[in-house]
Enzyme design. Structure first.
Site, mmCIF file in Angstrom:
data_model
loop_
_atom_site.group_PDB
_atom_site.id
_atom_site.type_symbol
_atom_site.label_atom_id
_atom_site.label_comp_id
_atom_site.label_asym_id
_atom_site.label_seq_id
_atom_site.Cartn_x
_atom_site.Cartn_y
_atom_site.Cartn_z
ATOM 1 C CG LEU A 51 39.767 59.629 60.677
ATOM 2 C CD1 LEU A 51 40.348 60.511 61.788
ATOM 3 C CD2 LEU A 51 38.372 59.592 61.127
ATOM 4 N N GLY A 52 41.113 59.507 56.344
ATOM 5 C CA GLY A 52 41.123 59.894 55.176
ATOM 6 C C GLY A 52 42.594 59.578 54.357
ATOM 7 C CG ASP A 100 49.303 72.776 51.943
ATOM 8 O OD1 ASP A 100 48.914 73.330 50.915
ATOM 9 O OD2 ASP A 100 49.296 71.583 52.115
#
Length: 653
Positions: free
Chosen positions: A333-334, A452
């Site tokens: 997916l990434g 984050d």
């Protein structure tokens, strides 16, 4: 690549098979096909010269089920000299069908009594048990022959006429001028008191045409002369005792088949093959054990004390390996600095999951891994990505999340060609993330500082609801206590100025990052954009637009006129307020959510002092002042606004 165990088995099989083949009897080649044209193999045990192919000396017919036929009559059995034909009793069978039993290589023997009906002439016949068969004939035929004047049964037999011949005489038989061929009884059944019309046999004697025997050396030849259909000559072959086969040179010939020789060959095969088979089986067992051990090592996992105390559900590595199809690239997916994320489907429940496989080289070590498990593993909120569980295997760290079918938010903001989100969807995502962040700051048993917050860490579910994820940098502390100082970590463009100076993270540092996120979503631009001649800092650029009275000019141009101006202005101003350089001037997440929901009026920026203090945005270490500007409504030249970048000591990604 072929596994070693499979390769070893093939090599061993390659050594044994030639020996087994050499010890086995020689393969028999059949010159006559024993398979019907329908593809069905013959039900009877056919041997040469019988078969279904045109090259067979005695070619037979066959049914769709594979039954062999001579004419329309079923072949019952065969012997080295005769063929038994089943003759089912039938009252209206034409007398001429007997012709099918007289062939080029066969004819009915004299050891048959033929049962006939409606004959012009009669012939004496020594038929045993005549009364029984006559009664059966009457019950079988008279009901169906009421219109016939003659329903008497007759028979014909060569022995009754004292003719010493091998075959039924075709000429005399047809001279009886009968209308129907009822059935027949072979001499074998003639002394059987229970003989009936139910199932009767007629025996044919067969031969191969020729004047000279063509038999193998271990076969005896029977020569025949004066045969029917022209009185020619023929022969048959029969293997001698101790041999098997059809005996014909054109067939399989004769091969040794004595019990003693068979016993010797069997003993020889067992002596050679049995030890090899035992070795083969033992080798397979050993390789199987080795394979199981290797498989266990491949999927072995590590379990420590803290996992028993804090950890949520622990997945088996084997299940995650199967779910992601071996973590193959097609399921990726990434990927980023923290590792690679794969799509998977759990084999037992068919639930879609996302598996983050933390790389060995990642700066996210065991401390961050434990933090994410402890924190997000127990968090429950509709706008947070749920951590379903985790897995540890040797040095590999794996986290299992709910699968977000629409991916991360940044894909809809920056990818080209962009898959856009309309303003209503963006505004809903903003409020959802604000709700989730409020839960982290105030709604849980401890304060969770995410550290984050950015578009790439906002994931969208099937309904495009925003969910905050990736808690790898999260820090926890109890309510009412001060957070501990930590190393500077996060993503450039989202770091609060005080964090880079003190290393301390607070709820206010998350609010600063959320402010950068608000401007990012509303403007469709990254917090820092690198240009050929100068870099543009988003918060300073939006401030300059507001300062000129054109804050809506900073909105994403791809939205066109579909955005609600009041909501867009609210988000832009709220982004500036959250990005205030003074943490005391920033709102809390509770206030932010109240502004977004309309429960609390948004204060003017001037009242917070933001216009007088300007904005300072943390960019990177050692950068010079940057010039940014906002286009006026009349297209005039940009107005420069300098922005001082502060140094960054970060382990960000």
């Amino acid at each position: 690549m072929m596994p070693r165990a499979a390769l070893s088995i093939l090599l061993l099989a390659g050594m044994i098979l030639p020996i087994v083949t050499a010890a086995a009897p020689e393969a028999i080649h059949l010159p006559c096909s024993r398979t019907c044209g329908t593809g069905m193999p013959a039900k009877q045990n056919l041997t040469y010269p019988f078969g279904f192919s045109p090259g067979c000396p005695i070619q037979l017919n066959c049914t769709e089920d594979g039954d062999a036929l001579i004419g329309d009559f079923l072949v019952q059995s065969m012997s080295p000299d005769t063929v038994a034909i089943a003759i089912k009793a039938k009252c209206d069978r034409p007398f001429g069908s007997i012709d099918h039993l007289y062939g080029r290589n066969y004819a009915p023997t004299a050891m048959n009594s033929v049962l006939l009906n409606n004959c012009a002439q009669t012939s004496p016949c020594d038929l045993p048990n005549t009364q029984v068969i006559q009664a059966q004939f009457q019950s079988l035929c008279e009901p169906s022959n009421k219109t016939h004047t003659n329903t008497s049964m007759s028979c014909y037999a060569e022995q009754a006429n004292n003719y010493s011949t091998m075959f039924l005489n075709h000429t005399r038989l047809f001279a009886l001028d009968c209308k129907h061929f009822l059935s027949s009884i072979s001499l074998v059944e003639q002394n059987n008191v229970s003989a009936s019309l139910g199932v009767q046999l007629l025996r044919l004697e067969w031969w191969v045409n020729g004047n000279e025997c063509e038999c193998s050396q271990d076969a005896d030849c029977v020569q025949l002369s004066g045969l029917p259909n022209g009185g020619g000559n023929g022969f048959r072959c029969k293997c001698r005792d101790g041999f098997l086969g059809d005996g014909f040179l054109a067939g399989t010939g004769c091969r040794t088949g004595s019990p003693k020789r068979k016993k010797e060959e069997t003993l020889k095969v067992l002596t050679i093959v049995l030890p090899l088979m035992v070795l083969f089986i033992v080798s397979i067992l050993i390789m199987g054990v080795v394979s199981v051990i290797r498989r266990k090592r491949k999927f072995s996992e590590v379990l420590e004390d803290w996992e028993r105390e804090y950890g949520p559900h622990r997945f088996k590595y084997k299940d995650l390996y199967i779910a992601t199809k071996g973590f193959r690239d097609q399921e990726l997916l990434g990927a980023g600095g923290f590792g690679r994320v794969y799509r998977g489907i759990l084999p037992t429940s068919n639930i879609e999951i996302a598996v983050k496989k933390v790389s060995h080289e990642s700066r996210q070590g065991m401390r961050e891994f434990v933090a994410e498990i402890i924190s997000i593993g127990r968090l429950r909120h509709r706008n947070l990505v749920s951590l379903l569980g985790y897995c540890r295997r040797k040095g590999e760290l794996l986290l299992v999340y709910d699968y977000m079918s629409n991916g991360s938010l940044d894909r809809y903001l920056y990818n080209q060609p962009r898959a856009t989100l309309n303003w209503m969807q963006r505004f809903r995502v903003i409020k959802g993330v604000a709700s989730g962040l409020l839960y982290l700051h105030e709604g849980w048993e401890q304060v969770v500082i995410h550290r984050d917050i950015k578009a790439s860490n906002i994931l969208l579910d099937a309904e495009f609801n925003g969910r905050l994820g990736d808690f790898g940098l999260a820090r926890l502390h109890d309510h009412g206590t001060d957070p501990q100082t930590t190393r500077v970590a996060g993503t450039v463009g989202y770091l609060a100025p005080e964090h880079t100076r003190t290393g301390k993270v607070t709820r206010s540092t998350d609010v600063f990052a959320f402010g950068a996120f608000l401007l990012e979503v509303a403007c469709g631009r990254r917090p820092i954009e690198h240009g050929d001649t100068e870099d543009v800092i988003l918060v300073d650029w939006v401030f300059s637009c507001w300062d000129r009275g054109d804050i809506l000019e900073a909105s994403d141009l791809t939205l066109g006129t579909e955005s609600v101006e009041e909501e867009m202005e609210l988000v832009l101003k709220l982004g500036l307020m959250c990005s205030h350089p003074d943490p005391l001037m920033r709102p809390t997440m509770r206030q932010v959510l109240q502004y977004l929901e309309g429960d609390l009026p948004m204060p003017e920026l001037l009242s917070s002092g933001i216009s007088s203090s300007r904005l300072t945005f943390v960019y990177s270490e050692g950068l010079d002042d940057l010039a940014v500007s906002c286009p006026s409504s009349k297209g005039k030249a940009f107005t420069d606004l300098s922005s001082v970048a502060e140094s960054l000591l970060s382990g960000g990604r």
